[in-house]
Scaffold this active site. Sequence first.
Site, PDB file in Angstrom:
ATOM      1  N   CYS A  89       0.830  -1.200   0.000  1.00 55.53           N
ATOM      2  CA  CYS A  89       0.000   0.000   0.000  1.00 55.53           C
ATOM      3  C   CYS A  89       0.870   1.256   0.000  1.00 55.53           C
ATOM      4  CB  CYS A  89      -0.907  -0.033   1.229  1.00 55.53           C
ATOM      5  SG  CYS A  89      -1.909   1.439   1.449  1.00 55.53           S
ATOM      6  N   CYS A 126      -0.426   4.055   2.276  1.00 53.79           N
ATOM      7  CA  CYS A 126      -0.162   3.825   3.704  1.00 53.79           C
ATOM      8  C   CYS A 126       1.300   4.097   4.049  1.00 53.79           C
ATOM      9  CB  CYS A 126      -0.457   2.369   4.085  1.00 53.79           C
ATOM     10  SG  CYS A 126      -2.059   1.768   3.566  1.00 53.79           S
ATOM     11  N   ASP A 127       2.218   3.589   3.248  1.00 55.53           N
ATOM     12  CA  ASP A 127       3.624   3.525   3.664  1.00 55.53           C
ATOM     13  C   ASP A 127       4.583   4.383   2.846  1.00 55.53           C
ATOM     14  OD1 ASP A 127       2.852   1.691   5.607  1.00 55.53           O
ATOM     15  OD2 ASP A 127       3.073  -0.007   4.239  1.00 55.53           O
TER      16      ASP A 127
HETATM   17  C1  LIG Z   1      -0.217  -4.556   6.446  1.00 55.65           C
HETATM   18  C2  LIG Z   1      -1.355  -3.592   6.141  1.00 55.65           C
HETATM   19  C3  LIG Z   1      -1.200  -2.238   6.401  1.00 55.65           C
HETATM   20  C4  LIG Z   1      -2.240  -1.329   6.130  1.00 55.65           C
HETATM   21  N1  LIG Z   1      -2.065  -0.019   6.436  1.00 55.65           N
HETATM   22  C5  LIG Z   1      -3.098   0.847   6.294  1.00 55.65           C
HETATM   23  C6  LIG Z   1      -2.976   2.215   6.714  1.00 55.65           C
HETATM   24  O1  LIG Z   1      -1.920   2.645   7.219  1.00 55.65           O
HETATM   25  N2  LIG Z   1      -4.055   3.023   6.542  1.00 55.65           N
HETATM   26  C7  LIG Z   1      -5.232   2.577   6.002  1.00 55.65           C
HETATM   27  O2  LIG Z   1      -6.185   3.358   5.902  1.00 55.65           O
HETATM   28  N3  LIG Z   1      -5.366   1.302   5.571  1.00 55.65           N
HETATM   29  C8  LIG Z   1      -4.334   0.424   5.717  1.00 55.65           C
HETATM   30  N4  LIG Z   1      -4.468  -0.871   5.290  1.00 55.65           N
HETATM   31  C9  LIG Z   1      -5.704  -1.264   4.581  1.00 55.65           C
HETATM   32  C10 LIG Z   1      -6.879  -1.515   5.576  1.00 55.65           C
HETATM   33  O3  LIG Z   1      -6.477  -2.461   6.539  1.00 55.65           O
HETATM   34  C11 LIG Z   1      -8.090  -2.011   4.800  1.00 55.65           C
HETATM   35  O4  LIG Z   1      -8.426  -1.108   3.775  1.00 55.65           O
HETATM   36  C12 LIG Z   1      -9.313  -2.172   5.739  1.00 55.65           C
HETATM   37  O5  LIG Z   1      -9.005  -3.035   6.820  1.00 55.65           O
HETATM   38  C13 LIG Z   1     -10.506  -2.716   4.958  1.00 55.65           C
HETATM   39  O6  LIG Z   1     -11.554  -2.930   5.842  1.00 55.65           O
HETATM   40  P1  LIG Z   1     -12.709  -3.992   5.501  1.00 55.65           P
HETATM   41  O7  LIG Z   1     -13.590  -3.997   6.711  1.00 55.65           O
HETATM   42  O8  LIG Z   1     -13.280  -3.718   4.185  1.00 55.65           O
HETATM   43  O9  LIG Z   1     -11.971  -5.414   5.347  1.00 55.65           O
HETATM   44  P2  LIG Z   1     -11.019  -6.237   6.323  1.00 55.65           P
HETATM   45  O10 LIG Z   1     -10.282  -5.364   7.261  1.00 55.65           O
HETATM   46  O11 LIG Z   1     -10.250  -7.143   5.434  1.00 55.65           O
HETATM   47  O12 LIG Z   1     -12.045  -7.104   7.204  1.00 55.65           O
HETATM   48  C14 LIG Z   1     -12.781  -8.154   6.641  1.00 55.65           C
HETATM   49  C15 LIG Z   1     -13.084  -9.181   7.717  1.00 55.65           C
HETATM   50  O13 LIG Z   1     -13.918 -10.179   7.150  1.00 55.65           O
HETATM   51  C16 LIG Z   1     -13.519 -11.457   7.645  1.00 55.65           C
HETATM   52  N5  LIG Z   1     -13.948 -12.486   6.700  1.00 55.65           N
HETATM   53  C17 LIG Z   1     -13.524 -12.662   5.417  1.00 55.65           C
HETATM   54  N6  LIG Z   1     -14.187 -13.696   4.851  1.00 55.65           N
HETATM   55  C18 LIG Z   1     -15.027 -14.193   5.807  1.00 55.65           C
HETATM   56  C19 LIG Z   1     -15.952 -15.271   5.835  1.00 55.65           C
HETATM   57  N7  LIG Z   1     -16.170 -16.054   4.758  1.00 55.65           N
HETATM   58  N8  LIG Z   1     -16.644 -15.503   6.982  1.00 55.65           N
HETATM   59  C20 LIG Z   1     -16.444 -14.703   8.077  1.00 55.65           C
HETATM   60  N9  LIG Z   1     -15.576 -13.676   8.111  1.00 55.65           N
HETATM   61  C21 LIG Z   1     -14.873 -13.422   6.979  1.00 55.65           C
HETATM   62  C22 LIG Z   1     -12.012 -11.332   7.742  1.00 55.65           C
HETATM   63  O14 LIG Z   1     -11.474 -12.282   8.667  1.00 55.65           O
HETATM   64  C23 LIG Z   1     -11.826  -9.898   8.220  1.00 55.65           C
HETATM   65  O15 LIG Z   1     -11.777  -9.801   9.629  1.00 55.65           O
HETATM   66  C24 LIG Z   1      -3.451  -1.792   5.554  1.00 55.65           C
HETATM   67  C25 LIG Z   1      -3.609  -3.169   5.275  1.00 55.65           C
HETATM   68  C26 LIG Z   1      -2.584  -4.058   5.572  1.00 55.65           C
HETATM   69  C27 LIG Z   1      -2.780  -5.526   5.295  1.00 55.65           C
END
Ligand SMILES: Cc1cc2nc3c(=O)[nH]c(=O)nc-3n(C[C@H](O)[C@H](O)[C@H](O)COP(=O)(O)OP(=O)(O)OC[C@H]3O[C@@H](n4cnc5c(N)ncnc54)[C@H](O)[C@@H]3O)c2cc1C
Length: 315
Positions: A132, A135-136
């Site tokens: 990302c 992010c970084d």
């Molecule tokens: C290493 C890293 C660093 C990052 N740094 C930043 C940053 O500095 N700033 C920023 O804004 N964003 C950052 N991001 C991006 C950010 O984490 C994501 O954009 C955000 O978490 C997305 O949120 P979400 O709720 O859509 O999905 P997610 O956070 O992916 O949550 C989805 C959830 O659904 C669950 N799930 C999936 N499939 C199933 C299923 N079949 N049954 C039940 N549960 C399920 C998963 O376990 C997960 O807990 C980073 C990501 C990573 C990996």
Amino acid sequence: MKKYNLVILGAGPAGLTAAIYGRRAGMTVLVVERDSHGGQIKLTNSVENWPGTQEINGYDLGSTFYEHAKSVGTEFLSATVVGLDIRDNKRFVITSAEEVEADTVIVATGASFRLLGVPGEAEYTGRGVSYCAVCDGPFYRNQEVAVVGGGNTALQEAEYLTSFASKVHLIHRRGEFRAGKHLVDRILAQEKIVPHLHATVSSIAGDDSGVTRLYLRDVRDGQETELEAPGVFIFVGTTPHSSFLGGLLELAGDGSIITDHHLVTSEPGVFAAGDVRDTDLRQVVTAAADGARAAMGAYHFINRPGDSHHMGHNK
Ligand SMILES: Cc1cc2nc3c(=O)[nH]c(=O)nc-3n(C[C@H](O)[C@H](O)[C@H](O)COP(=O)(O)OP(=O)(O)OC[C@H]3O[C@@H](n4cnc5c(N)ncnc54)[C@H](O)[C@@H]3O)c2cc1C
């Protein structure tokens, strides 16, 4: 069978924000999560772009979302969602533990970055290996970085990184980039961009401080070269977590869920929010915003069925 006004699939920033808005609007809300609560942001040490906090540990940020959602009366089910079914105009969420009925559903299961699968990648993730640039990128001011990938995302992110880095090494295994010609021409004209075509990353190496260098292999003759850089950004695709839907909802070519701008999917009463959605920015703030909008969409779907939006309208 238990029944809820709103069943949310996934407890990341999108799902947990949707739960807070849903509960505050007076709906009964269940969140189904297969892993720990908080989502993928829990994997990073430092988040510097969540408004209101200059820096916060990702684990702590995810935990505060969870605690907030819990405090407003959200119910949680620890289980994997294995399917979504629509029968007699009713919605059913099938999980590894039980089946529940839902007036409305928000799919917020996120997406994973596709990995390169080379030695050093997992070891240095968060310590020089990143997926990302938004992010970084700012951590690499006046330093050299490498970007791996040849599609539109890789080139756009490489361009973004030129605002910080002194040089951006663009590594791609083919002889030409897959991104659109206009973008390729613009990127290659930039002084800071150094293309490495016909090249793959064979390993990423470093020390206690994090990544220090990577090894490239020329796919034509197998020759190895060393490239010194403290940051490696990998953009070889994302995999949205949508396979359990089994073709029920309309998906984009990469498997992300297509919605209209009210976040309604191709099925009325089913919304998608956050990284699993077909979107151009995958961040905590956009996921949270999606969660809020999808929850209010669910509320209107239940309370004002006459004017609820369906995909295809108001695009
Ligand atoms: C290493 C890293 C660093 C990052 N740094 C930043 C940053 O500095 N700033 C920023 O804004 N964003 C950052 N991001 C991006 C950010 O984490 C994501 O954009 C955000 O978490 C997305 O949120 P979400 O709720 O859509 O999905 P997610 O956070 O992916 O949550 C989805 C959830 O659904 C669950 N799930 C999936 N499939 C199933 C299923 N079949 N049954 C039940 N549960 C399920 C998963 O376990 C997960 O807990 C980073 C990501 C990573 C990996």
